[in-house]
Design a protein around this motif. Structure first.
Motif, PDB file in Angstrom:
ATOM      1  N   GLU A  11      97.100  51.535 -67.278  1.00  0.00           N
ATOM      2  CA  GLU A  11      95.880  52.333 -67.438  1.00  0.00           C
ATOM      3  C   GLU A  11      94.663  51.436 -67.606  1.00  0.00           C
ATOM      4  O   GLU A  11      93.584  51.706 -67.068  1.00  0.00           O
ATOM      5  N   ASP A  12      94.821  50.335 -68.361  1.00  0.00           N
ATOM      6  CA  ASP A  12      93.699  49.425 -68.546  1.00  0.00           C
ATOM      7  C   ASP A  12      93.331  48.737 -67.236  1.00  0.00           C
ATOM      8  O   ASP A  12      92.154  48.502 -66.951  1.00  0.00           O
ATOM      9  N   ARG A  14      93.697  50.056 -64.253  1.00  0.00           N
ATOM     10  CA  ARG A  14      92.998  51.073 -63.462  1.00  0.00           C
ATOM     11  C   ARG A  14      91.562  51.238 -63.946  1.00  0.00           C
ATOM     12  O   ARG A  14      90.633  51.400 -63.156  1.00  0.00           O
ATOM     13  N   THR A  15      91.379  51.203 -65.272  1.00  0.00           N
ATOM     14  CA  THR A  15      90.036  51.355 -65.832  1.00  0.00           C
ATOM     15  C   THR A  15      89.121  50.223 -65.380  1.00  0.00           C
ATOM     16  O   THR A  15      87.981  50.450 -64.957  1.00  0.00           O
ATOM     17  N   GLY A  18      88.360  50.604 -61.679  1.00  0.00           N
ATOM     18  CA  GLY A  18      87.412  51.696 -61.462  1.00  0.00           C
ATOM     19  C   GLY A  18      85.994  51.305 -61.817  1.00  0.00           C
ATOM     20  O   GLY A  18      85.044  51.618 -61.096  1.00  0.00           O
ATOM     21  N   ARG A  19      85.833  50.607 -62.936  1.00  0.00           N
ATOM     22  CA  ARG A  19      84.498  50.160 -63.334  1.00  0.00           C
ATOM     23  C   ARG A  19      83.921  49.175 -62.320  1.00  0.00           C
ATOM     24  O   ARG A  19      82.722  49.184 -62.029  1.00  0.00           O
ATOM     25  N   ARG A  30      89.337  59.635 -60.730  1.00  0.00           N
ATOM     26  CA  ARG A  30      90.531  59.050 -61.321  1.00  0.00           C
ATOM     27  C   ARG A  30      91.647  60.071 -61.454  1.00  0.00           C
ATOM     28  O   ARG A  30      91.398  61.225 -61.779  1.00  0.00           O
ATOM     29  N   ASP A  41      95.584  57.137 -58.096  1.00  0.00           N
ATOM     30  CA  ASP A  41      95.029  56.580 -59.329  1.00  0.00           C
ATOM     31  C   ASP A  41      93.509  56.504 -59.270  1.00  0.00           C
ATOM     32  O   ASP A  41      92.826  56.851 -60.240  1.00  0.00           O
ATOM     33  N   LEU A 128      87.599  46.117 -72.336  1.00  0.00           N
ATOM     34  CA  LEU A 128      88.978  46.551 -72.392  1.00  0.00           C
ATOM     35  C   LEU A 128      89.733  45.664 -73.372  1.00  0.00           C
ATOM     36  O   LEU A 128      89.489  44.465 -73.461  1.00  0.00           O
TER      37      LEU A 128
END
Length: 258
Positions: A11-12, A14-15, A18-19, A30, A41, A128
């Motif tokens: 998840e991190d 992906r975060t 995405g950013r 998302r 994702d 993160l």
């Protein structure tokens, strides 16, 4: 290039990805459900990105098998598998990346992309967490091809005519189906085809528009109560909803209404 990237979880990762995409001007959705099963994702105007737990050969092939059936649902997108270069079997992972590229699937080894590494290591606002996580690549091989579509991201700009699907990936399809139901209804009403009309009204009754749903309910009731004479009520029902409830239902002229 030798870097060390650590993520506490998928998840991190992906975060962060995405950013980074948003930093380059991309609109990012998302965890978008696929029409059949599974999720994308990250969905951008250009890419449908899947982030498996790792990019080992086994996980790569498993991800390819999972996303290939989804390709038909994303005709305007390039399918991407993104993650970190695996600690072992990196040569096999790179070979697989080359093999699946002709299938329309890119592999992004994020820890070998200088722009992503710089962005991630430079995060200062709401960074993160970086505990002793498990998603780690401490010494990625510089010779492994990063590629595979990465340059397209860096060169993308705001001229893109964004065509992002909504959260359920069904809005465009739903609108098209409803339009077809309307056309089918009008054609059936013209010739007093009761079965087709009722079938069309059943679909329109499931519309997200309260006006359309109420019209379908009232017209169906009229047909079941009055039989074929109920066809004459189609425009009066629409007109009443337009006047009383502010609807904008289209009024059409039929031979029997003249």
């Amino acid at each position: 290039m030798t870097v060390a990237l650590e993520f506490a979880s998928s998840e991190d990762l992906r975060t962060a990805l995405g950013r980074w995409l948003e930093d380059y001007g991309h609109s990012v959705h998302r965890q978008v459900p696929c029409p059949e099963e599974g999720v994308v994702d990250l969905l951008t105007p250009l890419y449908a990105i899947f982030c498996p737990p790792s990019l080992t050969p086994a996980d790569l092939w498993a991800t390819v098998d999972a996303i290939q059936p989804q390709q038909a649902h994303f005709p305007d997108h390039r399918l991407v598998i993104a993650g970190l270069t695996p600690e072992t079997d990196w040569e096999a992972a790179c070979d697989i990346a080359e093999q699946i590229k002709p299938k329309g699937i890119d592999v992004w080894f994020l820890d070998q992309n200088a722009a992503f590494v710089k962005f991630y290591t430079g995060l200062t606002v709401d960074p993160l967490p970086q505990p002793q996580g498990r998603l780690t690549r401490r010494s990625p091989l510089a010779g492994c091809l990063i590629s595979l579509g990465m340059a397209a991201i860096l060169g993308a700009s705001f001229w893109l005519a964004y065509r992002i699907l909504d959260r359920h990936q069904l809005q465009v399809a739903t609108n098209s189906q409803e339009n077809r139901a309307w056309e089918q209804l009008h054609s059936a009403v013209e010739v007093w085809d009761m079965d087709t009309t009722l079938a069309s009204l059943e679909r329109l009754g499931n519309s997200r528009s309260p006006c359309v749903a109420r019209f379908a309910e009232r017209f169906e009731t009229s047909l079941r109560q009055r039989g074929e004479e109920g066809f004459r009520d189609i425009n009066p029902i629409k007109r009443a909803l337009n006047m009383q409830e502010g609807c904008r239902l289209d009024l059409r002229e039929y031979d029997f209404s003249q």
